[in-house]
Write an enzyme that holds these catalytic residues in place. Structure first.
Site, mmCIF file in Angstrom:
data_model
loop_
_atom_site.group_PDB
_atom_site.id
_atom_site.type_symbol
_atom_site.label_atom_id
_atom_site.label_comp_id
_atom_site.label_asym_id
_atom_site.label_seq_id
_atom_site.Cartn_x
_atom_site.Cartn_y
_atom_site.Cartn_z
ATOM 1 N N HIS A 1 -34.862 -9.207 12.980
ATOM 2 C CA HIS A 1 -35.456 -9.494 14.294
ATOM 3 C C HIS A 1 -35.314 -8.297 15.227
ATOM 4 C CE1 HIS A 1 -36.172 -13.659 13.212
ATOM 5 N NE2 HIS A 1 -34.908 -13.801 12.862
ATOM 6 N N GLU B 1 -37.691 -11.795 7.721
ATOM 7 C CA GLU B 1 -38.769 -12.393 8.518
ATOM 8 C C GLU B 1 -40.082 -11.643 8.435
ATOM 9 O OE1 GLU B 1 -36.799 -9.509 11.371
ATOM 10 O OE2 GLU B 1 -36.131 -10.910 9.814
ATOM 11 N N TYR C 1 -32.017 -11.316 7.815
ATOM 12 C CA TYR C 1 -32.853 -11.397 9.005
ATOM 13 C C TYR C 1 -32.435 -10.267 9.940
ATOM 14 C CZ TYR C 1 -34.471 -16.086 7.714
ATOM 15 O OH TYR C 1 -35.043 -17.146 7.070
ATOM 16 N N LYS D 1 -27.722 -13.360 9.079
ATOM 17 C CA LYS D 1 -28.083 -12.868 10.405
ATOM 18 C C LYS D 1 -27.949 -11.364 10.499
ATOM 19 C CE LYS D 1 -29.332 -14.736 13.436
ATOM 20 N NZ LYS D 1 -30.783 -14.920 13.751
ATOM 21 N N ASP E 1 -35.409 -15.556 18.948
ATOM 22 C CA ASP E 1 -35.097 -14.461 18.032
ATOM 23 C C ASP E 1 -36.025 -13.271 18.215
ATOM 24 O OD1 ASP E 1 -32.831 -15.156 16.527
ATOM 25 O OD2 ASP E 1 -33.983 -16.520 15.281
ATOM 26 N N ARG F 1 -23.718 -20.253 7.978
ATOM 27 C CA ARG F 1 -24.501 -20.041 6.772
ATOM 28 C C ARG F 1 -23.914 -18.869 5.978
ATOM 29 N NH1 ARG F 1 -30.318 -19.481 9.554
ATOM 30 N NH2 ARG F 1 -28.964 -18.574 11.164
#
Length: 369
Positions: free
Chosen positions: A95, A117, A93, A74, A269, A15
């Site tokens: 996490h 998130e 993101y 990510k 995650d 991605r």
């Protein structure tokens, strides 16, 4: 603002943080965008498309990371920690509740870390998590169907069965976005599906929608054991926004499960909702514990990068434009972005992460001054 778009380097992560359309919107507003060479190649987005949108192609990751704001997909992995520095706005993101090392690295580098998130609207929706939850939920059932095949280590069960032979039993822990999308595909394949959730209104909604095509159960210890022990496929779809997922399946429970059954833990995650969960990669996605196949890939949507990239950008672009235009004032003026702020100037500004690691918490507006 100078904005960087580096290429993702996590295992089989194809991605990209921004589409050419998002870049064009930024450039039209007078911002500069540095795109690392071939950053979009995995999503079938050529450098020429970014150039046509107004971006500058740079040869090295360090060039893209040198920008005032970096937009990714990510969380940074260890090889990228060296790019972290004071004043950097990192929009991706994160996490953090499942990654103490990254949390400490962001705090030590005084990075402004805004996590997709945990951006949350006034109606408690998670708009930047939702598109990837939709993808991961639908993929979870597809992946589970694949690993139920004997050639992949499973029980040798066809999801929908055939006339005269029962279909697979699928247990879905959680009826939110991931669980609802997993159920949609599993029901479509003809499996016998049970969804468990602690929210009765959510169970009522699922029951009304499917009109008997799936079963709903209240998520308590007794029901979880009753359903999981009879399941061929278990999908973990638990979400604690910004916090660590609770263990709903313990190591001891595995020995009571069907031999060669499959667990797909989408909650990986956030640490996973199975005690035996550990993150895996697309290169080596599964492992077996006590005869149960575990699929715990932490970036499942990366397997369908073009779909995932466009779905993600549909939601992130407006927030990216606000951050580029107003910087930290955008966070001060926006409750959703305040909830997205996880780290700022050495302060941990998301309570769920602070609780996960027993670290000091500073409210976002206090940290921002």
């Amino acid at each position: 603002m100078l904005i960087g778009l580096p290429r993702e380097i996590k295992d089989n992560e194809s991605r990209v943080g921004m589409t050419p359309g998002a870049v064009k919107a930024l450039c039209r507003r007078g911002h500069r965008v540095l795109v690392e060479q071939n950053a979009g190649a995995g999503s079938s987005l050529a450098d020429a498309e970014y150039v046509a949108a107004g971006a500058e192609i740079v040869p090295e990751a360090a060039d893209a990371w040198s920008a005032e704001m970096v937009v990714k997909v990510k969380e940074p992995i260890h090889q990228e920690y060296g790019y972290l520095r004071p004043g950097l706005i990192l929009f991706t993101y994160l996490h953090l509740a499942a990654d103490r090392a990254l949390t400490e690295a962001l705090l030590a580098a005084n990075v402004t870390g805004i996590a997709y998130e945990t951006v949350q609207t006034d109606d408690n929706m998670l708009p930047l998590l939702m598109p990837m939850s939709e993808v991961a939920g639908r993929m979870a059932t597809q992946v589970g169907a694949t690993y139920l095949q004997k050639t992949h280590g499973g029980r040798g069960v066809l999801m929908g069965g055939v006339p005269g032979v029962a279909p697979a039993n699928v247990a879905i822990l959680g009826g939110g976005t991931v669980g609802a999308n997993a159920a949609r595909v599993a029901v479509g394949l003809g499996a016998r599906v049970t969804v468990l959730d602690i929210n009765h209104d959510r169970l009522k909604y699922m029951d009304d929608i499917y009109r008997g095509s799936l079963q709903t159960r209240s998520s308590d210890e007794y029901n979880i054991e009753d359903v999981v022990y009879e399941a061929d496929l278990v999908i973990g779809a638990i979400l604690i926004p910004g916090g660590r997922a609770p263990w709903l399946i313990t190591r001891d429970m595995l020995r009571h499960m069907r031999p060669s059954s499959v667990i797909v833990d989408v909650a990986v995650d956030q640490g996973g909702c199975v005690e035996t969960t550990r993150p895996t990669t697309h290169s080596n996605p599964t492992y077996v514990v006590d005869g149960v196949v575990h699929y715990c890939v932490a970036n499942m949507p990366g397997a369908v990068p073009r779909t995932s990239t466009f779905a993600l950008n549909n939601q992130t672009m407006n927030y990216t434009l606000r951050l580029a235009g107003d910087g930290l004032d955008a966070v001060r003026d926006s409750r959703p972005l305040q909830l997205g702020l996880n780290t700022y100037n050495g302060h941990l500004t998301y309570q769920g992460v602070a609780e996960a690691f027993d670290m000091a918490y500073t409210p976002p507006l206090t940290a921002l001054g």
